[in-house]
Design a protein around this motif. Structure first.
Motif, PDB file in Angstrom:
ATOM      1  N   THR A  14      -7.362 -23.779  -5.585  1.00 32.11           N
ATOM      2  CA  THR A  14      -8.061 -23.518  -6.978  1.00 32.11           C
ATOM      3  C   THR A  14      -9.604 -23.550  -6.963  1.00 32.11           C
ATOM      4  O   THR A  14     -10.482 -23.030  -7.508  1.00 32.11           O
ATOM      5  CB  THR A  14      -7.420 -24.455  -8.022  1.00 32.11           C
ATOM      6  OG1 THR A  14      -7.776 -25.674  -7.838  1.00 32.11           O
ATOM      7  CG2 THR A  14      -5.881 -24.084  -8.300  1.00 32.11           C
ATOM      8  N   ALA A  39      -3.844 -24.038   0.961  1.00 36.68           N
ATOM      9  CA  ALA A  39      -4.917 -24.581   1.548  1.00 36.68           C
ATOM     10  C   ALA A  39      -5.673 -25.500   0.607  1.00 36.68           C
ATOM     11  O   ALA A  39      -6.874 -25.552   0.592  1.00 36.68           O
ATOM     12  CB  ALA A  39      -5.984 -23.534   2.236  1.00 36.68           C
ATOM     13  N   GLN A  41      -7.625 -28.303  -0.945  1.00 36.04           N
ATOM     14  CA  GLN A  41      -8.904 -29.110  -0.277  1.00 36.04           C
ATOM     15  C   GLN A  41      -8.944 -30.555  -0.710  1.00 36.04           C
ATOM     16  O   GLN A  41      -8.833 -30.611  -1.907  1.00 36.04           O
ATOM     17  CB  GLN A  41     -10.047 -28.405  -0.637  1.00 36.04           C
ATOM     18  CG  GLN A  41     -10.133 -26.989  -0.148  1.00 36.04           C
ATOM     19  CD  GLN A  41     -11.433 -26.198  -0.491  1.00 36.04           C
ATOM     20  OE1 GLN A  41     -12.202 -26.938  -1.268  1.00 36.04           O
ATOM     21  NE2 GLN A  41     -11.496 -25.018  -0.461  1.00 36.04           N
ATOM     22  N   ARG A  46     -10.757 -33.108   3.699  1.00 35.43           N
ATOM     23  CA  ARG A  46      -9.360 -33.299   4.267  1.00 35.43           C
ATOM     24  C   ARG A  46      -8.733 -32.447   3.559  1.00 35.43           C
ATOM     25  O   ARG A  46      -8.860 -31.589   2.857  1.00 35.43           O
ATOM     26  CB  ARG A  46      -9.001 -34.579   3.735  1.00 35.43           C
ATOM     27  CG  ARG A  46      -9.482 -35.656   4.720  1.00 35.43           C
ATOM     28  CD  ARG A  46      -9.045 -37.286   4.053  1.00 35.43           C
ATOM     29  NE  ARG A  46      -9.431 -37.505   2.778  1.00 35.43           N
ATOM     30  CZ  ARG A  46     -10.125 -38.701   2.592  1.00 35.43           C
ATOM     31  NH1 ARG A  46     -10.430 -39.644   3.731  1.00 35.43           N
ATOM     32  NH2 ARG A  46     -10.508 -39.136   1.408  1.00 35.43           N
ATOM     33  N   TRP A  48      -5.396 -31.335   0.976  1.00 37.53           N
ATOM     34  CA  TRP A  48      -4.712 -32.023  -0.057  1.00 37.53           C
ATOM     35  C   TRP A  48      -3.150 -31.224  -0.206  1.00 37.53           C
ATOM     36  O   TRP A  48      -2.909 -30.329  -0.448  1.00 37.53           O
ATOM     37  CB  TRP A  48      -5.387 -31.663  -1.477  1.00 37.53           C
ATOM     38  CG  TRP A  48      -4.456 -32.357  -2.701  1.00 37.53           C
ATOM     39  CD1 TRP A  48      -3.951 -31.854  -3.522  1.00 37.53           C
ATOM     40  CD2 TRP A  48      -4.748 -33.788  -2.777  1.00 37.53           C
ATOM     41  NE1 TRP A  48      -3.364 -32.778  -4.444  1.00 37.53           N
ATOM     42  CE2 TRP A  48      -4.051 -34.036  -4.153  1.00 37.53           C
ATOM     43  CE3 TRP A  48      -5.505 -34.739  -2.251  1.00 37.53           C
ATOM     44  CZ2 TRP A  48      -3.755 -35.119  -4.889  1.00 37.53           C
ATOM     45  CZ3 TRP A  48      -5.412 -36.054  -2.907  1.00 37.53           C
ATOM     46  CH2 TRP A  48      -4.361 -36.382  -3.980  1.00 37.53           C
ATOM     47  N   TYR A  57      -2.206 -28.943 -10.127  1.00 35.75           N
ATOM     48  CA  TYR A  57      -3.354 -28.816  -9.198  1.00 35.75           C
ATOM     49  C   TYR A  57      -4.272 -27.866 -10.013  1.00 35.75           C
ATOM     50  O   TYR A  57      -3.861 -26.670 -10.481  1.00 35.75           O
ATOM     51  CB  TYR A  57      -2.895 -28.022  -7.966  1.00 35.75           C
ATOM     52  CG  TYR A  57      -1.722 -28.536  -7.217  1.00 35.75           C
ATOM     53  CD1 TYR A  57      -1.801 -29.754  -6.676  1.00 35.75           C
ATOM     54  CD2 TYR A  57      -0.420 -27.898  -7.221  1.00 35.75           C
ATOM     55  CE1 TYR A  57      -0.533 -30.444  -6.067  1.00 35.75           C
ATOM     56  CE2 TYR A  57       0.500 -28.239  -6.524  1.00 35.75           C
ATOM     57  CZ  TYR A  57       0.488 -29.426  -5.842  1.00 35.75           C
ATOM     58  OH  TYR A  57       1.820 -30.304  -5.474  1.00 35.75           O
ATOM     59  N   VAL A  58      -5.226 -28.309 -10.500  1.00 35.89           N
ATOM     60  CA  VAL A  58      -6.270 -27.627 -11.289  1.00 35.89           C
ATOM     61  C   VAL A  58      -7.700 -27.804 -10.914  1.00 35.89           C
ATOM     62  O   VAL A  58      -8.077 -29.015 -10.325  1.00 35.89           O
ATOM     63  CB  VAL A  58      -6.050 -27.811 -13.059  1.00 35.89           C
ATOM     64  CG1 VAL A  58      -4.802 -27.372 -13.451  1.00 35.89           C
ATOM     65  CG2 VAL A  58      -6.032 -29.479 -13.055  1.00 35.89           C
ATOM     66  N   SER A  59      -8.434 -26.941 -11.305  1.00 29.20           N
ATOM     67  CA  SER A  59      -9.865 -27.104 -11.229  1.00 29.20           C
ATOM     68  C   SER A  59     -10.590 -26.609 -12.521  1.00 29.20           C
ATOM     69  O   SER A  59     -10.055 -25.637 -13.247  1.00 29.20           O
ATOM     70  CB  SER A  59     -10.574 -26.149 -10.147  1.00 29.20           C
ATOM     71  OG  SER A  59     -10.092 -26.210  -8.810  1.00 29.20           O
ATOM     72  N   GLY A 120     -12.210 -30.471  -9.418  1.00 23.83           N
ATOM     73  CA  GLY A 120     -10.694 -30.092  -9.004  1.00 23.83           C
ATOM     74  C   GLY A 120      -9.644 -31.513  -8.842  1.00 23.83           C
ATOM     75  O   GLY A 120     -10.196 -32.578  -8.404  1.00 23.83           O
ATOM     76  N   GLY A 122      -5.994 -33.066  -8.578  1.00 21.54           N
ATOM     77  CA  GLY A 122      -4.557 -33.019  -7.995  1.00 21.54           C
ATOM     78  C   GLY A 122      -3.841 -34.295  -8.466  1.00 21.54           C
ATOM     79  O   GLY A 122      -4.391 -35.449  -8.179  1.00 21.54           O
TER      80      GLY A 122
HETATM   81  C1  BTN Z   1      -9.121 -35.908  -2.626  1.00 23.63           C
HETATM   82  O1  BTN Z   1      -9.207 -35.793  -1.606  1.00 23.63           O
HETATM   83  O2  BTN Z   1      -8.719 -37.093  -3.276  1.00 23.63           O
HETATM   84  C2  BTN Z   1      -9.472 -34.844  -3.612  1.00 23.63           C
HETATM   85  C3  BTN Z   1      -8.161 -34.186  -3.841  1.00 23.63           C
HETATM   86  C4  BTN Z   1      -8.395 -32.875  -4.935  1.00 23.63           C
HETATM   87  C5  BTN Z   1      -7.283 -32.079  -5.094  1.00 23.63           C
HETATM   88  C6  BTN Z   1      -7.357 -31.061  -6.014  1.00 23.63           C
HETATM   89  S1  BTN Z   1      -5.879 -29.911  -6.258  1.00 23.63           S
HETATM   90  C7  BTN Z   1      -6.508 -29.104  -7.336  1.00 23.63           C
HETATM   91  C8  BTN Z   1      -8.089 -28.731  -6.543  1.00 23.63           C
HETATM   92  N1  BTN Z   1      -7.806 -27.729  -5.566  1.00 23.63           N
HETATM   93  C9  BTN Z   1      -7.937 -28.185  -4.454  1.00 23.63           C
HETATM   94  O3  BTN Z   1      -8.039 -27.554  -3.477  1.00 23.63           O
HETATM   95  N2  BTN Z   1      -8.376 -29.329  -4.346  1.00 23.63           N
HETATM   96  C10 BTN Z   1      -8.636 -29.899  -5.766  1.00 23.63           C
END
Ligand code: BTN
Length: 229
Positions: A14, A39, A41, A46, A48, A57-59, A120, A122
């Motif tokens: 997202t 995929a 993020q 890293r 997710w 899962y939102v942005s 973003g 999660g």
């Molecule tokens: C972390 O590493 O703690 C951050 C994680 C963020 C995950 C969310 S899920 C929605 C949005 N889309 C992604 O690809 N990543 C963020």
């Protein structure tokens, strides 16, 4: 507030779609969400874990300037929404990991795009188990509350809390973060495995302060903060 919501059954991330929409000029507050990310993020490059239907899962695309305090505000917003809907009280690990019983319940990735922030979020909702590498360190709202949690209940509360917290004065955000986070003060941590010390609050910009063993106080600008037991 009425806002555009773009929902996808499957998407790569997202964050990618939100960056595209931000560049196209979408309104502040626009949400991009997905049932599943192929995929997803995480912070610091890293991955997710984004299995279908288990998580939220939102942005959010928000047209505010990027201060570190916005990153903290996003964590406070998610914490408040989770408490409101489920009663689960999360800890915050700087800058914005949400933890329950020391395990990761939700994570936040903030990307600065040319004309907006993409926030973003999660949240692990209904996972009953995790892949072996995550099992010892992750948890979900269903595990913590004992009840399934539907994303359609949590998302409106999350959006309302983002609208409430993002515009707030940085000093207020930092004060609240220091009040609720067990990591803000007196916690022995490492940052990126290279710096060790005792946390000594946040500076006025929102960066974490660390008192090293030699007494020197340094600012942690980004990175991976982990407890040293
Ligand atoms: C972390 O590493 O703690 C951050 C994680 C963020 C995950 C969310 S899920 C929605 C949005 N889309 C992604 O690809 N990543 C963020």
């Amino acid at each position: 507030m009425s806002r555009p919501i773009y929902w996808h059954k499957t998407i790569d991330s997202t964050m990618i779609e939100a960056a595209r929409l931000a560049a196209e000029g979408c309104p502040s507050g626009t949400i991009v969400g997905a049932d599943e990310q192929t995929a997803g993020q995480g912070r610091l490059g890293r991955h997710w874990h984004s299995s279908p239907g288990d998580g939220l899962y939102v942005s959010f695309i928000v047209r505010v300037s990027h201060l570190p305090a916005r990153t903290l505000a996003a964590g406070l917003a998610a914490r408040a929404a989770i408490a409101e809907i489920t009663g689960v009280q999360c800890d915050l690990r700087w800058p914005n990991d949400l933890l329950a019983r020391g395990r990761k319940l939700a994570g936040i990735l903030v990307n600065s795009e040319p004309s907006a922030l993409v926030i973003g979020i999660g949240i692990n909702l209904n996972h009953q188990s995790f892949p072996p590498d995550l099992a010892p360190i992750a948890t979900s709202l269903a595990i913590e509350s004992g009840h399934p949690v539907h994303r359609d209940t949590l998302l409106p509360a999350l959006a309302a809390q983002i609208d409430d917290w993002l515009p707030r004065d940085p000093a207020e955000v930092i004060a609240e973060f220091q009040r609720v986070s067990s990591y803000a003060w007196g916690r022995r941590v490492t940052a990126d495995d290279s710096l060790t010390g005792i946390t000594a609050g946040l500076d006025p910009t929102g960066f974490l302060l660390l008192r090293k063993d030699n007494g020197e106080v340094v600012r942690v600008l980004a990175g991976n903060v982990r407890p040293v037991e």
